[in-house]
Scaffold this motif. Structure first.
Motif, short mmCIF file in Angstrom:
data_model
loop_
_atom_site.label_atom_id
_atom_site.label_comp_id
_atom_site.label_asym_id
_atom_site.label_seq_id
_atom_site.Cartn_x
_atom_site.Cartn_y
_atom_site.Cartn_z
N THR A 9 0.83 -1.21 0.00
CA THR A 9 0.00 0.00 0.00
C THR A 9 0.87 1.25 0.00
O THR A 9 0.56 2.24 -0.67
N ALA A 38 -0.23 5.79 4.09
CA ALA A 38 -0.89 4.65 3.46
C ALA A 38 -0.33 3.34 4.00
O ALA A 38 -1.07 2.39 4.28
N ASN A 41 -1.73 2.33 7.12
CA ASN A 41 -3.19 2.20 7.03
C ASN A 41 -3.90 3.18 7.96
O ASN A 41 -4.78 2.81 8.74
N THR A 68 -6.42 4.06 1.76
CA THR A 68 -6.80 3.43 3.03
C THR A 68 -8.30 3.53 3.32
O THR A 68 -8.80 2.85 4.20
#
Length: 215
Positions: A9, A38, A41, A68
């Motif tokens: 991510t 990101a 998260n 997210t």
């Protein structure tokens, strides 16, 4: 539960931010904060901004929040700042965050569960804003941009004086010479894991004995 790092991510947000910021405005700061927010998260991302500030960091945080599905909030001091900020965000073709008008210290009382926060070291009240923030029980990552303007990077002891209180604990801190300097701190999660110890097994290669240590 605590913050868990996701390299995949983080990488996606980093690349998407580079694509969004066609003109590099903050020498990598936008891409870095996007990757961090990101990658951890972040569910509630908060930043402070005032008139004349660079918008690239906000673009990066907007990208991260998209990845997210989190909430992105920008705190500005007055209506003029809000108008200028939204115009700049629109010009950058970025998703506008939720904008709250007010003094950051007071606004922090209304925001609970912050797990990623960016403040500007050029504001004299940045330490107070950080210390009054209601951080997430999962832990949090705090970022001070333009840190070089306030001297060398913040020492761990200085960060502890800002973030520690009650059940809060500083996991690590670092100063990165990116842009005009980034001071970063990782604050530990609270709750279930506090005070718990673990057993560590170690084999002595000479004697062949198993040694058990409690930490």
């Amino acid at each position: 539960m605590k913050l868990v790092w996701s390299p995949e991510t983080a990488s996606k947000a980093y690349i998407d931010t580079i694509k969004s910021c066609e003109a590099p405005l903050e020498s990598g700061v936008a891409e870095l904060v996007a990757a961090m927010a990101a990658g951890w998260n972040a569910r509630l991302v908060v930043e402070t901004w005032s008139r004349g500030g660079i918008i690239a960091t906000s673009v990066g945080l907007a990208v991260a929040s998209r990845h997210t599905g989190g909430r992105h909030v920008c705190v500005v001091p007055d209506e003029a700042s809000r108008s200028e900020y939204l115009d700049a965000i629109k010009a950058a073709s970025a998703a506008p965050p939720e904008v709250i008008i007010g003094e950051p210290e007071l606004v922090m009382e209304e925001l609970e569960g912050i797990d990623f926060m960016v403040v500007d070291c050029r504001r004299s009240d940045h330490s107070k804003v950080l210390s009054t923030a209601k951080l997430s029980s999962r832990g949090a990552v705090l970022v001070c941009k333009n840190a070089a303007s306030s001297g060398a990077g913040a020492t761990p002891s200085r960060w502890r004086s800002v973030v520690e209180g009650g059940s809060r604990r500083l996991v690590r801190s670092a100063f990165l010479p990116v842009g005009k300097g980034l001071d970063i701190a990782h604050v530990a999660s609270t709750g279930g894991g506090k005070g718990r110890r673990r057993w560590i097994k170690h084999w002595d290669q000479r004697s062949g004995e198993e040694i058990v240590i409690r930490r």
